[in-house]
Design a protein around this motif. Structure first.
Motif, PDB file in Angstrom:
ATOM      1  N   GLY A 154      10.094  -1.080  -2.195  1.00 25.61           N
ATOM      2  CA  GLY A 154       8.942  -0.237  -2.556  1.00 25.61           C
ATOM      3  C   GLY A 154       9.253   0.637  -3.756  1.00 25.61           C
ATOM      4  O   GLY A 154       8.443   0.750  -4.686  1.00 25.61           O
ATOM      5  N   LEU A 155      10.450   1.247  -3.756  1.00 23.72           N
ATOM      6  CA  LEU A 155      10.828   2.111  -4.883  1.00 23.72           C
ATOM      7  C   LEU A 155      10.985   1.281  -6.160  1.00 23.72           C
ATOM      8  O   LEU A 155      10.678   1.744  -7.257  1.00 23.72           O
ATOM      9  CB  LEU A 155      12.135   2.856  -4.561  1.00 23.72           C
ATOM     10  CG  LEU A 155      12.010   3.943  -3.483  1.00 23.72           C
ATOM     11  CD1 LEU A 155      13.391   4.492  -3.088  1.00 23.72           C
ATOM     12  CD2 LEU A 155      11.119   5.098  -3.948  1.00 23.72           C
ATOM     13  N   GLY A 156      11.464   0.028  -5.995  1.00 30.24           N
ATOM     14  CA  GLY A 156      11.616  -0.876  -7.148  1.00 30.24           C
ATOM     15  C   GLY A 156      10.269  -1.156  -7.808  1.00 30.24           C
ATOM     16  O   GLY A 156      10.148  -1.180  -9.039  1.00 30.24           O
ATOM     17  N   MET A 161       0.833  -1.214   0.000  1.00 29.60           N
ATOM     18  CA  MET A 161       0.000   0.000   0.000  1.00 29.60           C
ATOM     19  C   MET A 161       0.867   1.264   0.000  1.00 29.60           C
ATOM     20  O   MET A 161       0.632   2.175  -0.794  1.00 29.60           O
ATOM     21  CB  MET A 161      -0.928  -0.001   1.217  1.00 29.60           C
ATOM     22  CG  MET A 161      -1.962  -1.104   1.196  1.00 29.60           C
ATOM     23  SD  MET A 161      -2.959  -1.135  -0.312  1.00 29.60           S
ATOM     24  CE  MET A 161      -3.924   0.348  -0.141  1.00 29.60           C
ATOM     25  N   GLY A 162       1.872   1.309   0.889  1.00 32.80           N
ATOM     26  CA  GLY A 162       2.701   2.510   0.994  1.00 32.80           C
ATOM     27  C   GLY A 162       3.376   2.861  -0.320  1.00 32.80           C
ATOM     28  O   GLY A 162       3.408   4.037  -0.723  1.00 32.80           O
ATOM     29  N   SER A 163       3.895   1.849  -1.022  1.00 30.76           N
ATOM     30  CA  SER A 163       4.591   2.163  -2.280  1.00 30.76           C
ATOM     31  C   SER A 163       3.589   2.657  -3.323  1.00 30.76           C
ATOM     32  O   SER A 163       3.880   3.583  -4.086  1.00 30.76           O
ATOM     33  CB  SER A 163       5.392   0.955  -2.778  1.00 30.76           C
ATOM     34  OG  SER A 163       4.540  -0.046  -3.244  1.00 30.76           O
ATOM     35  N   ILE A 190       8.382  11.605   0.609  1.00 28.49           N
ATOM     36  CA  ILE A 190       9.415  10.858   1.342  1.00 28.49           C
ATOM     37  C   ILE A 190       8.810   9.500   1.662  1.00 28.49           C
ATOM     38  O   ILE A 190       7.740   9.426   2.283  1.00 28.49           O
ATOM     39  CB  ILE A 190       9.792  11.579   2.663  1.00 28.49           C
ATOM     40  CG1 ILE A 190      10.340  12.985   2.368  1.00 28.49           C
ATOM     41  CG2 ILE A 190      10.820  10.767   3.432  1.00 28.49           C
ATOM     42  CD1 ILE A 190      10.535  13.836   3.627  1.00 28.49           C
ATOM     43  N   LEU A 191       9.456   8.428   1.219  1.00 29.65           N
ATOM     44  CA  LEU A 191       8.949   7.071   1.489  1.00 29.65           C
ATOM     45  C   LEU A 191       9.793   6.467   2.610  1.00 29.65           C
ATOM     46  O   LEU A 191      11.001   6.283   2.460  1.00 29.65           O
ATOM     47  CB  LEU A 191       9.011   6.215   0.211  1.00 29.65           C
ATOM     48  CG  LEU A 191       8.467   4.791   0.318  1.00 29.65           C
ATOM     49  CD1 LEU A 191       7.013   4.772   0.792  1.00 29.65           C
ATOM     50  CD2 LEU A 191       8.575   4.059  -1.024  1.00 29.65           C
TER      51      LEU A 191
END
Ligand SMILES: CC(=O)CC(=O)SCCNC(=O)CCNC(=O)[C@H](O)C(C)(C)COP(=O)(O)OP(=O)(O)OC[C@H]1O[C@@H](n2cnc3c(N)ncnc32)[C@H](O)[C@@H]1OP(=O)(O)O
Ligand SMILES: NC(=O)C1=CN([C@@H]2O[C@H](COP(=O)(O)OP(=O)(O)OC[C@H]3O[C@@H](n4cnc5c(N)ncnc54)[C@H](OP(=O)(O)O)[C@@H]3O)[C@@H](O)[C@H]2O)C=CC1
Length: 283
Positions: free
Chosen positions: A42-44, A14-16, A30-31
């Motif tokens: 997540g960034l991937g 969910m966050g990504s 900002i993650l």
């Protein structure tokens, strides 16, 4: 109040997704997660989704780079000191969420709105862990975030009208449709969805049909895009169990008791797609 900088806490599925749609809409994001490898994961996922959009001609390579440039990785919650909005998407656990909100209350400027993507936990209780309950609100995205249109916006007992309005307006800038609901266990979405999923698990547990047959009935018979057991794997069986427990405890009604098979799978670490095994295997 203007939102331009956002922090997302929890870089899971969910966050990504939330970080992606915020960065695509032009917000600086900002993650944050506990460990660098979780943020990188997540960034991937975001990078992969954006590359698919470029391949499909929905976005240029230049636009993709601009979106990526708006995203910053973080493993330090103190990085929330300069943001206008925090959207928390850590695991579905009241103790963890209240601890995060109490910390955010100390770290963030006075104007910062603190939102939770909780799928069932009371916003009013999360808000009570801060000294700014009027600035705490539920912002419940649906999975997969880049695809699903709904954001259920939950007003806690003390949520200010102005804060509600800022979040509703922001939701629209993300290309999503806000729906306002009040703060009761499971809100609207999971009060209706999760008992159906739990009942599907009971249907399997009692040997009424195979998992494939249960899913097929709901897909072909009710036109659901995924069968309920596939959907449970997709959501995460841990999250499904936490939501059922919140409904059970919150209403005190046994009709919400979680199926023992669901508990057993979670105890085994079979959490669904994210761990490679749930009702189905994902190798
Ligand atoms: C638990 C809670 O608190 C609340 C919840 O979120 S409950 C869960 C709510 N979500 C649902 O009910 C989802 C039900 N399932 C579906 O709607 C669909 O099966 C689905 C959208 C997930 C996939 O759709 P599909 O047609 O079966 O597959 P597919 O063709 O691969 O995907 C459709 C589009 O979605 C995109 N997509 C699918 N999964 C994605 C993901 N995880 N991230 C980003 N994009 C994704 C695909 O790229 C594709 O886009 P294009 O057509 O532009 O290429
Ligand atoms: N799955 C779904 O379909 C939906 C879920 N939600 C809600 O969204 C939230 C997240 O769910 P989901 O993304 O599926 O879960 P995931 O398990 O995919 O991700 C949760 C992430 O949060 C991290 N985390 C845990 N504690 C902290 C903390 N203290 N600080 C920072 N990060 C932390 C986890 O790290 P670690 O791996 O170390 O635990 C993990 O990376 C839950 O509240 C859930 O109920 C809402 C809508 C739909």
């Amino acid at each position: 109040m203007n939102v331009s900088k956002v922090m997302i806490i929890g870089a899971g599925q969910m966050g990504s997704g939330i970080a992606q749609v915020c960065a695509q809409a032009g917000y600086k994001v900002i993650l944050n997660d506990l460990k660098p490898e979780f943020v990188e994961r997540g960034l991937g996922v975001i990078q992969k989704n954006l590359t698919r959009s470029v391949d499909k001609g929905r976005m240029t390579e230049e636009q993709k780079q601009e979106v990526l440039a708006r995203l910053t990785a973080s493993t330090n919650i103190n990085d929330a000191s300069g943001v206008d909005l925090v959207i928390e998407a850590a695991i579905e656990n009241m103790e963890i969420k209240t601890k995060i909100f109490a910390q955010l209350d100390q770290i963030t400027p006075e104007h910062t709105i603190l939102a939770s993507n909780t799928s069932s936990l009371p916003i009013t209780e999360i808000a009570a862990s801060t000294k700014r309950p009027e600035k705490v609100i539920g912002m419940h995205f649906m999975n997969p975030v880049p695809v699903m249109k709904l954001v259920e916006i939950i007003r806690g007992l003390a949520t200010a009208d102005e804060v509600y309005q800022v979040i509703e307006d922001m939701t629209k800038t993300l290309g999503k449709v806000p729906v306002e609901v009040n703060d009761f266990p499971g809100f609207v979405s999971n009060r209706i969805l999760m008992p159906m999923i739990n009942e599907a698990i009971y249907t399997l547990y009692e040997g009424v049909a195979t998992k494939e047959a249960i899913d097929e009935v709901m897909k072909l018979g009710m036109n659901h895009p995924m069968g309920p057991l596939t959907l449970a794997d997709f959501i995460g069986l841990d999250t499904c169990l936490y939501i059922m427990e919140t409904l059970h405890e919150g209403f005190g009604d046994d009709k919400y008791r979680p199926c023992p098979l669901l508990r057993k799978y979670v105890k085994a670490g079979w959490l669904g797609k994210k761990t490679g095994r749930g009702f189905y295997s994902y190798e």
